[in-house]
Write an enzyme that holds these catalytic residues in place. Structure first.
Site, PDB file in Angstrom:
ATOM      1  N   ASP A 486     -11.851  91.740  47.410  1.00 18.40           N
ATOM      2  CA  ASP A 486     -13.055  92.357  47.949  1.00 18.40           C
ATOM      3  C   ASP A 486     -13.268  91.743  49.332  1.00 18.40           C
ATOM      4  OD1 ASP A 486     -15.434  93.820  48.089  1.00 18.40           O
ATOM      5  OD2 ASP A 486     -16.586  92.139  47.287  1.00 18.40           O
ATOM      6  N   ASP A 850     -16.594  89.370  43.753  1.00 18.88           N
ATOM      7  CA  ASP A 850     -17.829  88.634  43.473  1.00 18.88           C
ATOM      8  C   ASP A 850     -18.378  88.893  42.080  1.00 18.88           C
ATOM      9  OD1 ASP A 850     -18.814  91.177  43.653  1.00 18.88           O
ATOM     10  OD2 ASP A 850     -19.906  90.889  45.526  1.00 18.88           O
ATOM     11  N   ASP A 854     -17.366  94.714  41.348  1.00 19.42           N
ATOM     12  CA  ASP A 854     -15.927  94.606  41.090  1.00 19.42           C
ATOM     13  C   ASP A 854     -15.600  94.368  39.626  1.00 19.42           C
ATOM     14  OD1 ASP A 854     -15.503  94.668  43.908  1.00 19.42           O
ATOM     15  OD2 ASP A 854     -16.019  92.553  44.008  1.00 19.42           O
TER      16      ASP A 854
END
Length: 1218
Positions: A486, A850, A854
């Site tokens: 990410d 995080d 996700d």
């Protein structure tokens, strides 16, 4: 008729979901049951044990197939590659047991929701339901649809109107009782299993049953010491396992127990408010939400709003605002109406309500959606209770090896039968000795060997603040060759720094206002939007919420006040009151009151609020979000013509850009505003300008990405941010190396007369940085030949393009993915889908994020790493408390070390079984065996200690540019075992035959005479030997022999040899000498063996059951053993573990990797037309029959499942709900 019967016999459970099962109907058969009972008695319970291990055999033996509607027993089989079976009993629930009369009329519905499964499943006139429970979920048989369906939840087919009207006033007492009986209690009950039950489950494990058989056999033959040692170790192992399981059970029980004891207030139809225990809640109840409150169920908000903390489920501690489900007069299912945004209306079980905001029409109300194990928290607990098995090649290969060793044992069994029968040994002793040989080949500790490395790796990871809830995945980390990251909070800093604002006026961008001057934003509609358009809350005097919202709000220098204080002053029920602070720019507005909020969603990429300026009668709409998305909702004449160029000028420099917009609502009635649909509110807006924020790279990012690149591990960015920003961050972090070409893949969906298209757009100027702008070439329908550096290119695309390519250019997808590096504007569902597509190309995928948006991708990856301050986030198998990506190489290093350690221990134990098998075959030829203490030293002092310490070698600090072998059946490993088996076989057979040629050799039973006859040939310690050899007849003749005396030191040193050569250090582990305990044990074992070999002490030779031989023979034994060590070490280290040599062999003989991504890389490298640059291709699904570019269509690709464009996300499991 027969076909219908077969069809009725089988059905699917949870069709299309992750936990899909096949269900088969069976009926008990009394004759079969009687036969099975007799067989169980005759086999002394052996058949029952087999049935315990294979439940499907039990069903097939005791029952006959029948249609599911008649079944009293069902057999369930998972539809995944593991094909696991479960047996369940069907039971009936009778509504006649209820305290009130239940309607027996066919036309009357039992519950208010006429489409409810309960109504459809009720069997009249008996008033019963046929049910079963599978993994804590209750199912009822729906005879209309011929399948079992879940109860304990409201049907997804309900529309927004149904939920408000059917359940808005609550359920009647009678309907509550019916639902309680059918759905069961709203409780997540985790039983603390009694110790005796855990013990029985452990003992009945096939491994322990085999071990019990082996130990019984050994004890019967007098192998007391070794058997007792193994029994002690086994008991310790079982006790520790039971203790660990018991502790986990207690922890899980305590975790969920409070959920079952919450006092709640509900609305009962025609009765009003009623307080009860949360376990009595049923789907459809109206729940009243007080202030702070722990949710005991899943519920959909229908009135008022609230702020909840979902950290327990997602690891994300930022408060989340929940808004009521709109009252829409349509028949569309409510989840489809809300799309991915439906989660913004749902309160999940296990989360904490930290603030409620009534709408002014009464308390905050929610309709109970799901209860018990059907809830989000229930799904989480079930995933812990019933983890999905890992499909790792290592474990399937290990099973094949065990089968191979077992086959060797069976061959040995028949060999022993033949030899002992040939020598006329009594049948009882023959069978016993044959069974002993059968148990030799499969070492008792073999199944545990693959997990030992994980235990040490898990401890080392914990020291580095990386926590693991799925230790089996540690070995998988050793195979990772692609890592997805990410962006925000992972590669870049969590916090965003304000850089400035770029307001608009008269359809043009104005001069940027910089925050570097320290001055707040001057008053304007842009300032009002920054002050009000956010999801921040005031909690205990502190403003809390998303970091981006906090930074934006701080830039205005306004302040937030408690809404309760000023609510009377403004005459309305409000969400937030925002006033100018002491440092704010001068403003004509006394305060801004936010009345309604449409929360931000990753899929929508925007949020908006309805607000009122103090002193005004009308209302304002403020929107913020992704610039491209916000511009779409604005009137075109208000968006500057150079909007794309201005946006790009900031995004290419790595800035995070947010757009803001506004419009005035000409309404004076608050109730009208509250019932406005989001679509109507978010339309015809005026573009206000851009908010520019800096998102700096974390200092560790560049170094870690460089380390992964040097280790030849691909890195990919998957983010919800802007594509240009993501590309710039990828370049600045050198995820895209300097000098590489970037090709943006932009795909458009088909329109009425135009098919779907994909455009390949080359980013020309690769040297970017602050103040530099990238230039884009004109895109046309022509192909441009590759320029220099064309072999090093990276594709970048948005989530929208990914979705179009997934649907309309599926054959292009693998070609793009093998060089795809940046995927921006990706929704949570698209992130998970992308991970799965990488896995289909045979990549071992790691995902680092995080843990919030996700979580689906983290679960889908082979190794998901959540950066969270919590010790263990359930969003992923691994959690790092150090919130930067340094955890990724740490995890890969430990995974590689654990994998190599598992292979080393496995190879050692395989060789241990083979070496012992060869020596046993040779000794059996003369009806001989090693002595008890000889076995004891080999099995306990060497093998057991090796297994316990071999894997404790630490990981090598530098990542090698290649991975360790991921398969036990790989050529180097198979050759290693084969060649070492050959070395051992040659040495043992040679020694066995050569000792017979010695002049002093004689049979065991002639030992005393033999000693006297050959006295002159022995060592000088004659008097010592004469003193005790006369008692040699006291030692069993089958043990004391020159053969055992010769073979025992050779095989013992051979064990030490293979333990050493299989403990290779660099490049995946530190050198063997750094493992102090293991090194000491090997040296001690070698020293002890040599000491015993050369000692002339009577007590040692009597104890070890050896015969003293001449010194030259002992020296010869040592030389042979050391020669074998040198040869084995050279072959293992210089040939079998020589990575460069194997690469050369592969090239010479034309061997290539079978991995899909390798195949595609090879094909594309040979394709002179790839990559396409600056052209547009069309799909073949248009009405005008557009040309399909044949060069990019592959018939080898199997069509994949389609993403739903306007429907629900692809994940069907719990994580999709979050």
């Amino acid at each position: 008729m027969e076909e219908n019967s077969k069809k009725d016999h089988r059905a699917l459970l949870n069709q299309g979901e992750e936990d899909e099962l096949e269900v088969f109907g069976y009926r008990d058969h009394n004759v079969r049951k009687a036969f099975c009972l007799v067989a169980s008695v005759l086999t002394c319970g052996g058949l029952l044990l087999v049935f315990y291990w294979r439940p499907q055999w039990r069903v097939w033996a005791n029952c006959i197939p029948c249609p599911l509607q008649e079944a009293d027993t069902v057999l369930l089989r998972t539809t995944d590659e593991f094909q696991r079976y479960m047996r369940k009993k069907v039971f009936c629930l009778y509504l006649s047991t209820l305290k009130f009369p239940v309607s027996k009329k066919w036309e009357e519905s039992l519950v208010a929701d006429r489409h409810s499964v309960i109504n459809q499943a009720l069997i009249k006139p008996e008033l019963k339901l046929r049910c079963m429970e599978v993994q804590k979920i209750r199912y009822v048989w729906n005879d209309l649809e011929k399948r079992f369906q879940k109860v304990g939840l409201l049907e997804d087919s309900n529309s927004c109107s149904d939920i408000h009207q059917t359940f808005g006033l609550g359920l009647t007492s009678e309907e509550q009782e019916v639902r309680r009986l059918v759905c069961g209690p709203n409780a997540i009950e985790v039983e603390i299993q009694p110790i005796w039950k855990l013990l029985v489950k452990q003992v009945l494990n096939p491994f322990y049953v085999f071990q019990a058989f082996t130990l019984t056999l050994w004890l019967s033959q007098g192998y007391i010491e070794y058997s007792v040692a193994i029994i002690i170790l086994t008991v310790i192992s079982i006790v520790l396992s039971v203790y660990d399981l018991r502790q986990q059970s207690v922890k899980l029980h305590n975790l969920v127990e409070d959920h079952n004891k919450v006092q709640v207030t509900i609305i009962v139809k025609d009765k009003g408010l009623e307080e009860l225990e949360s376990r009595l809640l049923v789907p459809g109840d109206i729940l009243i939400l007080p202030g702070k409150f722990s949710l005991p169920c899943d519920a959909v908000l229908i009135d008022g709003s609230c702020v909840v903390n979902e950290g327990m489920l997602t690891g994300e501690s930022i408060p989340v605002t929940k808004t009521p489900l709109p009252q829409m007069e349509n028949t569309m299912p409510w989840k489809c109406h809300s799309l991915e945004d439906y989660r913004k209306h749902v309160l999940f079980c296990g989360t904490e309500v930290i603030q409620v905001k009534p709408s002014g029409q009464g308390p905050v109300r929610a309709v109970v959606l799901q209860t018990g194990y059907n809830t989000a928290k229930g799904d989480l607990v079930r995933s812990i209770l019933y983890p999905r098995p890992l499909n790792f090649k290592l474990y399937s290969d290990a099973f094949k090896f065990i089968v191979f060793l077992a086959c060797l044992g069976v061959m040995g069994f028949f060999y022993a039968l033949g030899v002992y029968m040939y020598h006329g040994v009594p049948p009882k002793d023959t069978v016993t000795m044959a069974l002993i040989l059968l148990t030799v080949t499969v070492p008792p500790v073999l199944p545990a060997a693959l997990t030992i490395g994980n235990v040490y790796a898990q401890k080392r990871l914990k020291k580095k603040k990386i926590f693991c809830i799925s230790p089996q995945r540690i070995n998988m980390c050793g195979q990772i060759n692609l890592v997805c990251f990410d962006k925000t909070g992972t590669l870049t800093e969590d916090g965003l720094d304000l850089w400035g604002t770029v307001p608009t006026a008269d359809n043009c961008f104005q001069e940027a206002h910089s925050f570097a001057s320290g001055q707040a934003v001057p008053w304007s509609p842009l300032c009002a939007a920054m002050a009000s358009c956010h999801s921040l809350i005031l909690l205990n005097g502190t403003i809390q919420g998303d970091p981006l919202d906090l930074k934006m709000f701080e830039g205005t220098a306004w302040k937030m006040e408690d809404c309760i204080v000023d609510s009377c002053k403004f005459g309305t029920s409000v969400s937030n009151i925002i006033k100018p602070g002491p440092k704010a720019s001068k403003s004509p507005v006394e305060a801004i009151i936010t009345l309604c909020q449409f929360p931000f969603s990753s899929s929508l990429q925007r949020m908006s609020v309805i607000a009122q300026l103090a002193g005004e009668n009308h209302f304002h709409v403020y929107m913020k979000g992704a610039p491209e998305m916000v511009a779409r909702f604005c009137r075109s004449e208000t968006v500057p013509k150079n909007f794309p160029q201005e946006l790009r000028s900031y995004t290419v420099q790595g800035f995070r850009v947010i757009a803001l917009a506004h419009k005035t609502l000409k309404m004076g009635n608050l109730s009208e505003v509250e019932h406005l649909a989001r679509e109507k509110v978010e339309s015809e807006l005026t573009f206000l300008g851009l908010l520019i924020m800096e998102n700096r790279l974390k200092k560790e990012t560049k170094l870690v990405l460089k380390e992964l690149s040097e280790a030849r591990i691909r890195t990919v960015m998957i983010t919800g941010d802007n594509l240009q920003t993501a590309i710039t961050v990828a370049k600045n972090s050198e995820m895209i190396p300097p000098g590489s070409q970037v090709i943006i893949v932009e795909a458009d969906e088909p329109e009425e007369f135009v098919p779907a298209s994909v455009t390949w757009q080359l980013v020309e100027n690769q040297e970017t940085g602050p103040g530099k702008k990238e230039i884009y070439m004109h895109t046309g329908n022509s192909s441009t030949p590759r320029g220099e550096g064309g072999s090093c290119y990276h594709f970048a695309m948005s989530g929208k393009s990914y979705q179009v390519i997934f649907q309309h250019f599926n054959s292009l997808l693998p070609k793009i993915l093998v060089n795809g590096t940046v995927f921006a504007r990706m929704s949570p569902g698209q992130k998970s889908s992308l991970i799965e597509e990488f896995q289909k190309l045979n990549y071992y995928v790691g995902m680092c994020g995080d843990g919030a948006n996700d979580c689906g991708a983290l679960k889908a990856a082979h190794a998901g790493i959540s950066l969270s301050e919590q010790e263990a986030s359930v969003a992923s198998p691994f959690t790092s408390k150090t919130t930067n990506i340094q955890c990724v190489p740490h995890l890969i290093r430990e995974g590689r070390a654990a994998l190599v350690s598992s292979f080393g221990v496995f190879k050692y134990l395989t060789m241990y079984g083979i070496i012992q098998f060869i020596s046993a075959l040779l000794l059996y030829w003369q009806l001989q065996l090693f002595g008890n203490y000889q076995y004891l030293m080999q099995d306990v002092a060497i093998t057991l200690m090796v297994c316990l310490t071999m894997s404790s070698t630490h990981a090598y600090p530098k990542l090698a540019p290649y991975r360790p072998a991921g398969q036990l059946l790989s050529p180097p490993l198979l050759l290693s075992i084969f060649l070492n088996s050959c070395f051992s076989c040659i040495v043992q057979i040679s020694a066995f035959l050569y000792v017979k040629q010695q002049p002093w050799y004689c049979e065991v039973y002639q030992y005393s005479e033999c000693f006297l006859a050959n006295q002159s040939n022995f060592s000088t310690n004659v008097s010592l030997e004469r003193n005790w050899t006369g008692n040699a007849t006291l030692i069993p003749g089958s043990i004391l022999s020159f053969e055992t005396t010769t073979l025992w030191p050779i095989t013992t040193i051979n064990y030490i040899t293979v333990a050493f050569i299989f403990s290779k250090g660099k490049p995946f582990r530190k050198p063997i000498y750094t493992n102090y305990i293991f090194s000491f044990l090997l040296l001690a074992a070698l020293g002890l063996t040599i000491f015993i070999l050369f000692s002339d002490f009577q007590v040692i030779y009597r104890g070890m059951e050896l015969i003293p031989t001449i010194t030259s023979w002992r020296v010869l034994i040592l030389v042979v053993a050391l020669t074998q060590f040198c040869v084995a070490f050279f072959v293992e280290d210089s040939i079998l573990q020589n990575h460069e040599l194997w690469l050369l062999i592969k090239r010479e003989f034309g061997f290539y990797s079978k991995s899909q991504y390798r195949t595609w890389q090879k094909k594309l490298a040979e394709d002179s037309t790839w990559p396409p640059i600056n052209r547009t291709d069309y799909s073949g699904d248009g009405k005008n029959g557009f040309y399909i570019n044949g060069g990019y269509e592959s018939h080898e690709q199997i069509p994949k499942r389609k993403l739903k464009l306007g429907g629900q996300p692809t994940e069907q499991h719990f994580w999709a709900r979050l």
